[in-house]
Design a protein around this motif. Structure first.
Motif, PDB file in Angstrom:
ATOM      1  N   LYS A  81       1.426 -32.433 -84.973  1.00 59.07           N
ATOM      2  CA  LYS A  81       2.054 -32.174 -83.682  1.00 59.07           C
ATOM      3  C   LYS A  81       2.873 -33.360 -83.183  1.00 59.07           C
ATOM      4  N   TRP A  82       2.849 -34.482 -83.911  1.00 56.12           N
ATOM      5  CA  TRP A  82       3.534 -35.683 -83.461  1.00 56.12           C
ATOM      6  C   TRP A  82       4.724 -36.069 -84.326  1.00 56.12           C
ATOM      7  N   VAL A  83       5.069 -35.291 -85.331  1.00 56.34           N
ATOM      8  CA  VAL A  83       6.167 -35.675 -86.225  1.00 56.34           C
ATOM      9  C   VAL A  83       7.523 -35.108 -85.813  1.00 56.34           C
ATOM     10  N   GLU A  84       7.558 -33.971 -85.115  1.00 57.59           N
ATOM     11  CA  GLU A  84       8.833 -33.458 -84.620  1.00 57.59           C
ATOM     12  C   GLU A  84       9.346 -34.444 -83.576  1.00 57.59           C
ATOM     13  N   ASN A  85      10.627 -34.832 -83.676  1.00 58.09           N
ATOM     14  CA  ASN A  85      11.136 -35.872 -82.783  1.00 58.09           C
ATOM     15  C   ASN A  85      12.631 -35.753 -82.556  1.00 58.09           C
ATOM     16  N   ASP A  86      13.131 -36.599 -81.654  1.00 63.30           N
ATOM     17  CA  ASP A  86      14.556 -36.595 -81.317  1.00 63.30           C
ATOM     18  C   ASP A  86      15.282 -37.827 -81.853  1.00 63.30           C
ATOM     19  N   GLY A  87      14.635 -38.533 -82.750  1.00 64.65           N
ATOM     20  CA  GLY A  87      15.219 -39.741 -83.313  1.00 64.65           C
ATOM     21  C   GLY A  87      14.603 -41.004 -82.751  1.00 64.65           C
TER      22      GLY A  87
END
Length: 167
Positions: A81-87
């Motif tokens: 749940k913590w790997v999706e990101n905006d850069g």
């Protein structure tokens, strides 16, 4: 330090959510999961090149020798749940402060909600409002790196201004 799990934990422990204040969080993300069951996330094609390395680093699923913060491994505190990101920032940590402290959550949905309650966090992915993923810089500086965002950015801010004026 504030962008690490430990930094989030410390900041959320110190920050207070006040009962008469409205809290809105617009979440940006521009990574996608890997193929064939890979738990990592990888930058999308149109992410700002300056963010590609940090997006790949944040998006890399990893195991920890010891839990990075108390409660790690339960509920929302799992690497998937913590790997999706905006850069620059993990998608989940943009929603509201939840790793520590008392921070009431109203829930997702800003765009289609008619009424807002003070004292709790409202959040929404920008993509739900404009139909396109944004990286960390797109929400503020996107028109400089991607002129195609001008119309979407204007629409986003006009909507936000109207929402705030209606409170």
């Amino acid at each position: 330090f504030d962008l690490t799990l430990q930094g989030c934990f410390e900041a959320n422990r110190l920050v207070k959510t006040f009962p008469n204040t409205y809290y809105f969080s617009y979440v940006t993300a521009q990574t996608n999961p890997g193929w064939f069951g890979d738990k990592s996330h990888y930058p999308e094609l149109f992410m700002n090149p300056a963010l590609l390395i940090s997006a790949a680093y944040i998006g890399r699923a990893r195991e920890f020798d010891k839990p990075p913060i108390p409660g790690w491994g339960d509920g929302d505190l799992v690497i998937e749940k913590w790997v999706e990101n905006d850069g620059l920032v993990s998608e989940i940590s943009q929603r509201y402060p939840f790793t520590e402290g008392d921070h009431p959550v109203i829930g997702p949905g800003i765009h289609d909600r008619n009424r807002f309650e003070p004292g709790g966090w409202h959040w929404e992915k920008v993509e739900a409002q404009n139909g396109r993923s944004w990286d960390h810089g797109d929400i503020v500086f996107g028109i400089f790196s991607q002129p195609s965002l001008i119309g979407k950015q204007k629409k986003f801010y006009k909507f936000l201004y109207k929402r705030l004026a209606d409170l």
